[in-house]
Design an enzyme around this catalytic site. Structure first.
Site, PDB file in Angstrom:
ATOM      1  N   LYS A   7     112.759  34.317  37.374  1.00  0.00           N
ATOM      2  CA  LYS A   7     111.534  35.129  37.315  1.00  0.00           C
ATOM      3  C   LYS A   7     110.886  34.999  38.677  1.00  0.00           C
ATOM      4  O   LYS A   7     111.073  34.008  39.378  1.00  0.00           O
ATOM      5  CB  LYS A   7     110.568  34.551  36.284  1.00  0.00           C
ATOM      6  CG  LYS A   7     110.936  34.798  34.864  1.00  0.00           C
ATOM      7  CD  LYS A   7     109.740  34.459  33.980  1.00  0.00           C
ATOM      8  CE  LYS A   7     110.166  34.092  32.589  1.00  0.00           C
ATOM      9  NZ  LYS A   7     110.921  32.852  32.482  1.00  0.00           N
ATOM     10  N   GLY A   8     110.068  35.967  39.039  1.00  0.00           N
ATOM     11  CA  GLY A   8     109.286  35.814  40.256  1.00  0.00           C
ATOM     12  C   GLY A   8     109.889  36.498  41.451  1.00  0.00           C
ATOM     13  O   GLY A   8     110.103  35.876  42.481  1.00  0.00           O
ATOM     14  N   ASP A  67     128.581  36.420  34.349  1.00  0.00           N
ATOM     15  CA  ASP A  67     128.871  37.760  33.805  1.00  0.00           C
ATOM     16  C   ASP A  67     129.915  38.526  34.616  1.00  0.00           C
ATOM     17  O   ASP A  67     130.476  39.502  34.126  1.00  0.00           O
ATOM     18  CB  ASP A  67     127.593  38.606  33.755  1.00  0.00           C
ATOM     19  CG  ASP A  67     126.629  38.144  32.676  1.00  0.00           C
ATOM     20  OD1 ASP A  67     126.932  37.136  32.011  1.00  0.00           O
ATOM     21  OD2 ASP A  67     125.579  38.783  32.504  1.00  0.00           O
ATOM     22  N   GLN A  92     127.925  28.515  27.673  1.00  0.00           N
ATOM     23  CA  GLN A  92     128.871  29.130  28.618  1.00  0.00           C
ATOM     24  C   GLN A  92     128.463  28.916  30.065  1.00  0.00           C
ATOM     25  O   GLN A  92     129.245  29.148  30.980  1.00  0.00           O
ATOM     26  CB  GLN A  92     128.948  30.643  28.366  1.00  0.00           C
ATOM     27  CG  GLN A  92     129.503  30.999  27.012  1.00  0.00           C
ATOM     28  CD  GLN A  92     129.037  32.373  26.560  1.00  0.00           C
ATOM     29  OE1 GLN A  92     129.758  33.337  26.703  1.00  0.00           O
ATOM     30  NE2 GLN A  92     127.835  32.467  26.010  1.00  0.00           N
TER      31      GLN A  92
HETATM   32  O1  F6P Z   1     123.186  36.915  33.904  1.00  0.00           O
HETATM   33  C1  F6P Z   1     123.684  35.784  33.310  1.00  0.00           C
HETATM   34  C2  F6P Z   1     123.113  35.617  31.936  1.00  0.00           C
HETATM   35  O2  F6P Z   1     123.755  34.485  31.437  1.00  0.00           O
HETATM   36  C3  F6P Z   1     123.248  36.821  31.015  1.00  0.00           C
HETATM   37  O3  F6P Z   1     124.506  36.967  30.449  1.00  0.00           O
HETATM   38  C4  F6P Z   1     122.165  36.544  30.010  1.00  0.00           C
HETATM   39  O4  F6P Z   1     121.710  37.713  29.377  1.00  0.00           O
HETATM   40  C5  F6P Z   1     121.101  35.944  30.852  1.00  0.00           C
HETATM   41  O5  F6P Z   1     121.726  35.338  31.949  1.00  0.00           O
HETATM   42  C6  F6P Z   1     120.271  34.946  30.080  1.00  0.00           C
HETATM   43  O6  F6P Z   1     119.274  34.456  30.888  1.00  0.00           O
HETATM   44  P1  F6P Z   1     118.249  33.318  30.420  1.00  0.00           P
HETATM   45  O7  F6P Z   1     118.861  32.011  30.761  1.00  0.00           O
HETATM   46  O8  F6P Z   1     117.043  33.591  31.199  1.00  0.00           O
HETATM   47  O9  F6P Z   1     118.053  33.469  28.944  1.00  0.00           O
END
Ligand code: F6P
Length: 366
Positions: free
Chosen positions: A78-79, A144, A290
């Site tokens: 964020k940010g 991803d 993951q």
């Molecule tokens: O972009 C990587 C990722 O792991 C996505 O697959 C997933 O939607 C997102 O980050 C989740 O982010 P956070 O850790 O902020 O929930």
């Protein structure tokens, strides 16, 4: 002639990915070897807005970290400094462009270059900062694998390994109890993890964001297996997959300065499959499992190569680029090209053909 490099900074931004610490190790050791100083910026670009977040990185800081998950300098997803969220006196949140402060701090600290490790969001910010004059080399990371310009990002192999091991483990329980398991994996806009883990793990259906699915197609596959005496099925679904004509399944609203949280498609689908097929259906959401833990040797090596290549590019004063894997080498691609679009799974790629030819359901057959 451009001034000689003496001092560089490195940041890790966006969601963590296995291999970030390996990049840091390679950056620090390669830079120290050239006689440079290295400063770590804690919590992504935000650390440049608050200089108490800066940390000198020496040989000791990166000792024995290549195999560790997470990042020793922390991260933030964020940010965006160009849309920095701040609470106003009336309680509302407004966003401000604080990129000039980043620029000023960068100059004041006497930094010659920034190596910014991150995903699509971080690379887009890096591109905008380079346009303002900060010399940046980007290093792509994301489990991803949806970043254009590089054959693969580090973190992806680890995520696929974790997900396919989970599918293997669920197989035995699914078979023993004659159940359907829906396994929700990460993959916001691209189905790389679902597809690779689903094929490797021997799933019966794989649902990805690139192919809107039909419930009846999945249920037909499950019932065909029933008819063949296979009383269990495994369905792998990417968090960003959606039904034909449907929308993304999200949790809550989009936070200011952040991205909407995806998730819940697995639960939703499992409930529908149970109703349609009459089969006991359970959901497993792999989520952040993951992203954590030790990177595989493949991810570690890519990360180390990326870190060393980024330092090489700084030494050559090649900026506004992202390092990219282009086997057998690592090359520089312009940040503008790397951030132009998302790398989705091509529908005619051989991995999709493999899935179809082996009889996996991708949710779209009529
Ligand atoms: O972009 C990587 C990722 O792991 C996505 O697959 C997933 O939607 C997102 O980050 C989740 O982010 P956070 O850790 O902020 O929930």
């Amino acid at each position: 002639m451009a001034p000689k490099i003496k001092s560089i900074a490195v940041s890790t931004g966006g969601g963590d990915a296995p291999g970030l610490n390996a990049v840091l190790r390679a950056v620090v050791l390669s830079a120290l070897g050239r006689g440079w100083e290295v400063t770590g910026i804690r919590k992504g670009y935000l650390g440049l807005l608050d200089t108490s977040q800066l940390v000198p990185l020496g040989r000791e800081s990166v000792r024995g970290i290549a195999h560790l998950g997470g990042t020793i300098i922390g991260t933030a997803n964020k940010g965006d400094p160009f849309e920095y969220p701040m609470k106003m006196p009336d309680g509302n949140i407004a966003t401000f462009d604080r990129s000039d402060e980043i620029m000023a701090n960068f100059r004041r600290l006497g930094l010659d270059a920034l190596i910014a490790v991150g995903g699509d969001g971080s690379m887009r910010i890096a591109h905008r900062l380079t346009e303002k004059g900060i010399p940046i080399v980007g290093v792509p990371k994301t489990i991803d694998n949806d970043l254009e310009g590089t054959v693969v990002t580090f973190g992806f192999d680890t995520a696929v390994t974790v997900a396919s091991e989970a599918i293997d483990r669920l197989h035995s329980t699914a078979e023993a109890h004659e159940r359907v398991f829906v396994v929700e994996v990460m993959g916001r806009y691209a189905g790389w993890i679902a597809l690779h883990a689903g094929i490797s793990g021997g799933a019966d259906a794989v649902l990805i964001p690139e192919i809107p699915f039909k419930l009846e197609t999945i249920c037909r596959k499950i019932m065909q297996r029933e008819a063949r005496g296979r009383h269990f099925s495994l369905v792998v679904v990417a968090e960003g997959a959606k039904p034909e004509g449907g929308v993304l399944t999200t949790r809550g609203d989009k936070p200011v300065g952040g991205e909407v949280r995806l998730g819940g498609i697995g639960e939703q689908l499992a409930a529908q499959i149970a109703v349609e097929t009459g089969k006991e259906t359970r959901t497993v959401v792999l989520g952040h499992l993951q992203r954590g833990g030790e990177p595989t040797a493949r991810d570690r090596l890519i990360a180390l190569r990326f870190g060393a290549a980024a330092v090489r590019m700084v030494a050559e004063q090649t900026f506004s680029v992202m390092v990219a894997l282009d086997p057998p080498t690592v090359r520089a691609v312009p940040l503008g090209d790397a951030t132009r679009r998302m790398k989705s799974v091509p529908l005619d790629c051989d991995t999709i053909l493999t899935a179809r030819e082996m009889g996996l359901c991708l949710g779209d057959e009529t």
